[in-house]
Design a protein around this motif. Sequence first.
Motif, PDB file in Angstrom:
ATOM      1  N   VAL A  87      28.215  38.340  34.116  1.00 59.32           N
ATOM      2  CA  VAL A  87      28.551  39.623  33.480  1.00 59.32           C
ATOM      3  C   VAL A  87      28.816  40.673  34.548  1.00 59.32           C
ATOM      4  O   VAL A  87      29.793  41.428  34.472  1.00 59.32           O
ATOM      5  CB  VAL A  87      27.425  40.065  32.535  1.00 59.32           C
ATOM      6  CG1 VAL A  87      27.751  41.420  31.912  1.00 59.32           C
ATOM      7  CG2 VAL A  87      27.186  39.016  31.450  1.00 59.32           C
ATOM      8  N   ASP A  88      27.951  40.714  35.570  1.00 60.76           N
ATOM      9  CA  ASP A  88      28.116  41.695  36.639  1.00 60.76           C
ATOM     10  C   ASP A  88      29.438  41.499  37.374  1.00 60.76           C
ATOM     11  O   ASP A  88      30.134  42.479  37.698  1.00 60.76           O
ATOM     12  CB  ASP A  88      26.955  41.598  37.633  1.00 60.76           C
ATOM     13  CG  ASP A  88      25.624  42.034  37.032  1.00 60.76           C
ATOM     14  OD1 ASP A  88      25.646  42.732  35.997  1.00 60.76           O
ATOM     15  OD2 ASP A  88      24.572  41.669  37.589  1.00 60.76           O
ATOM     16  N   GLU A  89      29.783  40.245  37.632  1.00 59.36           N
ATOM     17  CA  GLU A  89      31.057  39.964  38.317  1.00 59.36           C
ATOM     18  C   GLU A  89      32.232  40.426  37.463  1.00 59.36           C
ATOM     19  O   GLU A  89      33.188  41.051  37.970  1.00 59.36           O
ATOM     20  CB  GLU A  89      31.193  38.470  38.608  1.00 59.36           C
ATOM     21  CG  GLU A  89      32.500  38.122  39.306  1.00 59.36           C
ATOM     22  CD  GLU A  89      32.732  36.628  39.427  1.00 59.36           C
ATOM     23  OE1 GLU A  89      33.263  36.188  40.467  1.00 59.36           O
ATOM     24  OE2 GLU A  89      32.408  35.891  38.466  1.00 59.36           O
ATOM     25  N   ALA A  90      32.187  40.127  36.162  1.00 58.99           N
ATOM     26  CA  ALA A  90      33.266  40.520  35.266  1.00 58.99           C
ATOM     27  C   ALA A  90      33.417  42.029  35.216  1.00 58.99           C
ATOM     28  O   ALA A  90      34.530  42.565  35.239  1.00 58.99           O
ATOM     29  CB  ALA A  90      33.022  39.957  33.865  1.00 58.99           C
ATOM     30  N   HIS A  91      32.287  42.747  35.172  1.00 58.58           N
ATOM     31  CA  HIS A  91      32.332  44.212  35.140  1.00 58.58           C
ATOM     32  C   HIS A  91      32.843  44.775  36.460  1.00 58.58           C
ATOM     33  O   HIS A  91      33.583  45.776  36.485  1.00 58.58           O
ATOM     34  CB  HIS A  91      30.951  44.771  34.824  1.00 58.58           C
ATOM     35  CG  HIS A  91      30.539  44.552  33.407  1.00 58.58           C
ATOM     36  ND1 HIS A  91      29.287  44.893  32.924  1.00 58.58           N
ATOM     37  CD2 HIS A  91      31.209  44.026  32.339  1.00 58.58           C
ATOM     38  CE1 HIS A  91      29.210  44.591  31.643  1.00 58.58           C
ATOM     39  NE2 HIS A  91      30.361  44.058  31.265  1.00 58.58           N
ATOM     40  N   ASP A  92      32.479  44.142  37.564  1.00 54.24           N
ATOM     41  CA  ASP A  92      32.955  44.593  38.872  1.00 54.24           C
ATOM     42  C   ASP A  92      34.473  44.461  38.973  1.00 54.24           C
ATOM     43  O   ASP A  92      35.155  45.379  39.449  1.00 54.24           O
ATOM     44  CB  ASP A  92      32.279  43.777  39.977  1.00 54.24           C
ATOM     45  CG  ASP A  92      32.747  44.184  41.363  1.00 54.24           C
ATOM     46  OD1 ASP A  92      32.529  45.339  41.754  1.00 54.24           O
ATOM     47  OD2 ASP A  92      33.358  43.341  42.058  1.00 54.24           O
ATOM     48  N   LEU A  93      35.008  43.341  38.506  1.00 52.18           N
ATOM     49  CA  LEU A  93      36.459  43.143  38.551  1.00 52.18           C
ATOM     50  C   LEU A  93      37.175  44.101  37.603  1.00 52.18           C
ATOM     51  O   LEU A  93      38.285  44.557  37.893  1.00 52.18           O
ATOM     52  CB  LEU A  93      36.807  41.692  38.219  1.00 52.18           C
ATOM     53  CG  LEU A  93      36.432  40.685  39.306  1.00 52.18           C
ATOM     54  CD1 LEU A  93      36.611  39.250  38.800  1.00 52.18           C
ATOM     55  CD2 LEU A  93      37.283  40.906  40.553  1.00 52.18           C
ATOM     56  N   LEU A  94      36.522  44.422  36.478  1.00 46.52           N
ATOM     57  CA  LEU A  94      37.104  45.413  35.579  1.00 46.52           C
ATOM     58  C   LEU A  94      37.125  46.782  36.251  1.00 46.52           C
ATOM     59  O   LEU A  94      38.130  47.505  36.168  1.00 46.52           O
ATOM     60  CB  LEU A  94      36.312  45.465  34.273  1.00 46.52           C
ATOM     61  CG  LEU A  94      36.779  46.498  33.243  1.00 46.52           C
ATOM     62  CD1 LEU A  94      38.213  46.242  32.813  1.00 46.52           C
ATOM     63  CD2 LEU A  94      35.845  46.499  32.028  1.00 46.52           C
TER      64      LEU A  94
END
Length: 413
Positions: A87-94
Amino acid sequence: MVLENFDTLLNKYADLIVNKGIAVGEDDYVLINADIEQAPLVRLVVKNAYQSGAKKVIVNWSDDIITRVNYEGQDVETLTDIPQYKVDEAHDLLDKRAKRIALRSSNPNALKGVDPKKISESQLASSQALEKVRNATQANVVSWLVCAGAGEEWAKLVFPELETTEEQVDALWDQIFKTTRVYEENPVEAWDAHEATLNEKADFLNAEQFDQLHYTGPGTDFTLGLLKNHVWESAGSVNENGEVFIANMPTEEVFTAPDFRRAEGTITSSKPLSYGGTVIDGMTFNFKDGEVVEVSAEQGEETLKALINDNKGSKSLGEVALVPHKSPISQSGIIFYNTLFDENASNHLALGQAYATSVQGGAKMDRDQLEDAGLNRSNVHVDFMVGNGEMNIDGIKEDGTVVPIFRNGEWAF
C-alpha cells in the motif's frame, strides 16, 4: 503463419505505448504491470521510456501459474492480508504521479475451478486497500493505459483451429498490431486521426444531453438514465497536469456514466466475459430501480453471482459505452475472451465504479458529492458486452423527444 518483421513491429508498438499511450515526458515516473510472458515487449517499453525522458521505470511481474498455485495453496485469511508495504509503495508512486501501464496477456481460464469465494474476497481486499490509487486513476489524476501482448494460453483459446502454438501466438500478435494501428506507417498519426473521428460522436452526444437511453434488440428492452451535465468521452483523456493520454489500446468507444439509480428492464450479453480467471457467457440481467434484481448465465454463473453479490455497488452500473457493430474488431469475427478487445467490438455496460470525469467537475468532487450526482461508487468495474447487429438505441430528452442514436447496430447520426 510467421509474422514478418516481428522485431520491427514490436519496437513500433513499444514506441506507440510510450509516446502516444501514456505520453512519457521529462522526469516522469512510469509503472508497468505485466505478465512475465511479455518480457521482450516490456524491455522495449522500458528502454523507450528512458529515451523519452523518464526518471524511473518500475516493473511488477505476474505469472498465471504462480497466481493459481497461490490461490490453491493459501487460505482466505492469507489471501486477503494485503501487506502495508505494498500500500505504501502504491501511494508513493501515486504521489510521484507515476504514469501507469497495464500490459495484459493472461489466460482467460487461468483460475477456472478455483474457489470463487477465494477469488472474490482477495480481489475485494486488494481493491479496498488500494482504493486511493483506484479512485485517482479513475479520476484521471495520472495517465494510465491498458494494452495487450500475445500469450500462449490466451492465443490457444482465441485460435483453436490453428495447428501449432507458434501459429496461434503469431495470429494473436497480428490482431493486436492491426487493432492498435501498428501496421500503419506512422501509428501515432493514425491514432490522432482516429481520436478526431470518435470526438465527433462524443461532441454530438454532449450537445444533446439526453436524459435516458432506450435499448431494444434480441433479449433486450432496457432503459438507462443519464446524469445531469454528463460528459461523453472518447479515445483521448487528460490527466490533472493537462497531458493527453489513451486509456485503452485498442479503443473504438465513446462512453459516459449512467445515473446508477435509474436502470429498468432486461438486457442480454452478446459476447463472453473473462472475469476472475473464468469465462462467463450467456448472461441476462434484469434491473429494477437501478439495481440487478435477477441474473443468469449459461456458463460461469456462480462467478457472476459472486461478483454482483459480494462487492459494494456491483448491482448497479458505472459506465455506458457505444461502439458500432461494424467496428474493426467486430468485423474480424473473433471472440478474444478479453474485455479490452471484446468491449471494442460491441456496445457495453459496466457494473460497479463510475469514472469521476463522466460528469462536469467530477474530478474535483469527493466520494459523497459523486454519489449525490448519480455516479456509482464501488470497489469493482467490470464491463460486459451487449451490442449486436440488431440493436437499436434511442436517446430520450427530458421533454420526451426521441432521437435515434443506433439503428441495427450502427450510428444513426
